[in-house]
Enzyme design. Structure first.
Site, short mmCIF file in Angstrom:
data_model
loop_
_atom_site.label_atom_id
_atom_site.label_comp_id
_atom_site.label_asym_id
_atom_site.label_seq_id
_atom_site.Cartn_x
_atom_site.Cartn_y
_atom_site.Cartn_z
N LYS A 36 34.52 18.40 6.63
CA LYS A 36 34.92 18.66 4.56
C LYS A 36 35.77 17.85 4.27
O LYS A 36 35.42 16.40 4.34
CB LYS A 36 34.96 19.82 4.93
CG LYS A 36 34.39 20.76 5.50
CD LYS A 36 33.19 21.30 5.53
CE LYS A 36 32.04 22.33 5.98
NZ LYS A 36 30.25 22.55 5.34
N ARG A 49 32.73 11.14 5.01
CA ARG A 49 31.32 11.77 5.79
C ARG A 49 30.72 11.08 6.09
O ARG A 49 29.73 10.12 5.32
CB ARG A 49 31.40 12.78 5.17
CG ARG A 49 32.56 14.03 4.66
CD ARG A 49 32.47 14.48 3.63
NE ARG A 49 31.73 16.29 3.45
CZ ARG A 49 31.26 16.79 2.90
NH1 ARG A 49 31.36 16.62 1.75
NH2 ARG A 49 30.68 17.58 3.43
N ASP A 95 31.94 27.40 5.35
CA ASP A 95 32.87 27.53 4.78
C ASP A 95 33.60 29.19 4.46
O ASP A 95 34.80 29.21 3.17
CB ASP A 95 32.44 27.61 2.91
CG ASP A 95 31.50 26.42 2.39
OD1 ASP A 95 31.79 25.60 3.71
OD2 ASP A 95 30.63 25.81 2.29
N ARG A 150 38.76 24.63 -1.77
CA ARG A 150 38.39 26.10 -0.82
C ARG A 150 39.84 25.84 -0.18
O ARG A 150 40.42 26.87 0.42
CB ARG A 150 37.46 25.98 0.59
CG ARG A 150 36.50 25.77 0.01
CD ARG A 150 35.05 25.70 0.56
NE ARG A 150 33.73 25.37 0.15
CZ ARG A 150 33.29 25.96 -1.20
NH1 ARG A 150 33.53 27.31 -2.03
NH2 ARG A 150 31.05 26.13 -1.43
#
Length: 415
Positions: free
Chosen positions: A328, A117, A301, A374
């Protein structure tokens, strides 16, 4: 770890974990405060543990005084020259500028997907504000050395609000005043959370629509007592489960929260879900669902929870903001497209920052979490209305934000 979710219905109430976004901000502010702060309703997901490790490394003394209560004596006095942030993107972007307040070199290191990232917006900003900063081709590890002087800076906020959050919490302790101009600001609710958390600890950050900030240098954080509110990101997933597979009441949350993911209530209403919004609880119940449109640019999110909702709706739902999903734990838009496709749900992603989800029947099968908490929760939620069991590979990644997710899901099942 693989977990198999059989189809079924749910009913019941639950309390979500604390907001890790608020928890990490409050931990950072407690580190910077002169004196002893008390944080209530702290729960220990992986990201919160990373932040705790960071503040201890940077000088805080932490005592657990109750099941969910921490006493933290602040003071920026690093105990080592390496700072391990784990796999937490917020911790990396939050504690890098804080580490740059000191005059000794500090190497910030991470693990897993965080190593892919971007960090270059942070290192470039720190250089312009007077600190030394060196990154690894725009990524971790990053080495910084202060002092952080302050000044005037323009920063691109389109990648993540986390870069701005880290600067906002560190710059009140800089030598000079700072004016911060944020181009293409995204996830503004998260910036509002940062400003309000700093205020709870006695630090003032002035702003113009969360795009231009004036931060007076030489301020002091004061110790505070802070109860961390429930996590709306976790609540959103549980409400999506209620709207598609039964009825779920999520307690100790308020729709008046500053958390970005309260916006899930708008999506639930637009989809036709049954919804009861009380003072400190929200209930979602299954109804015939219709396709909806939603802009998730400032609350990215929510995409995995919105995928659960849209996959159960009749028609094609349109969700904007897919560019926010690239950096992410995985490329979240592509992961949703691939894994829902394995279960029979078509997801299209176009160049106009739009995701189109074709609602329909779900089939059982085997899917991957892509190591993303998630994504794992989204697939588990969707599996409840599949025509057969769904096995999720790498399901242990939910520990990053919601360690008890699968236990709660099992408890909610209607026997």
């Amino acid at each position: 770890m693989d977990i198999t979710i059989p189809p079924g219905r749910v009913a019941g109430a639950l309390t979500p974990p604390c907001s890790k976004s608020y928890a990490q901000r409050a931990l950072a502010a407690s580190l910077l405060a002169d004196g002893e702060s008390t944080l209530h309703n702290i729960e220990f997901c992986d990201d919160t543990r990373s932040a705790l490790h960071c503040i201890r490394t940077l000088g805080a003394e932490v005592r657990q005084t109750g099941a969910d209560t921490l006493s933290i004596r602040g003071g920026l006095a690093p105990r080592a020259n390496r700072l391990q942030v784990g796999e937490s993107g917020l911790a990396a972007r939050l504690f890098t500028p804080i580490a740059a307040l000191g005059r000794e070199p500090m190497l910030i290191e991470g693990t897993g997907s965080l190593l892919r990232r971007p960090m270059h917006p942070m290192t470039e900003a720190l250089r312009q504000l007077g600190a030394y900063a060196r990154d690894n081709e725009g990524r971790l590890p990053v080495e910084v050395r202060g002092p952080l002087e302050g000044g005037e800076l323009e920063i691109d906020g389109s990648l993540s609000s986390q870069f701005v959050t880290g600067l906002l919490l560190a710059l009140p302790l800089a030598h000079r005043d700072t004016t911060l101009h944020v181009r293409h600001a995204v996830s503004k609710p998260y910036l509002a959370m940062t400003v309000s958390t700093a205020a709870r600890f006695g630090v003032e950050i002035s702003h113009n629509d969360l795009e231009e900030f004036f931060i007076e240098g030489g301020q002091r954080y004061r110790p505070a007592e802070f109860a961390i509110e429930g996590d709306w990101s976790a609540a959103a997933m549980m409400l999506a489960i209620g709207a598609t597979a039964g009825e779920v009441r999520v307690e100790t949350i308020s729709s008046l929260s500053q958390q970005a993911d309260t916006a899930v209530l708008t999506a639930l209403v637009r989809s036709g879900a049954g919804l009861i919004d009380e003072t400190k609880a929200v209930t979602a119940a299954q109804r015939p669902l219709r396709a909806f449109e939603f802009d998730a640019t400032h609350c990215p999110d929510l995409f995995p929870a919105l995928a659960v909702l849209a996959s159960a709706a009749e028609g094609v739902s349109v969700i904007r903001g897919t560019s926010r999903l690239e950096h992410k734990e995985c490329h979240r838009a592509e992961a949703l497209r691939e894994e829902y496709g394995r279960l029979g749900i078509e997801i299209d992603i176009d160049t106009e920052d739009i995701m189109r989800i074709h609602g329909g029947a779900l089939h059982g099968g085997r899917v991957s979490s892509h190591g993303d908490h998630r994504i794992a929760m989204s697939l588990a939620a969707a599996a409840l209305r599949a025509d057969g069991p769904v096995t999720i590979e790498g399901a242990e990644c939910v520990s990053k934000s919601y360690p008890l997710f699968f236990e709660e899901l099992k408890r909610l099942r209607v026997r």
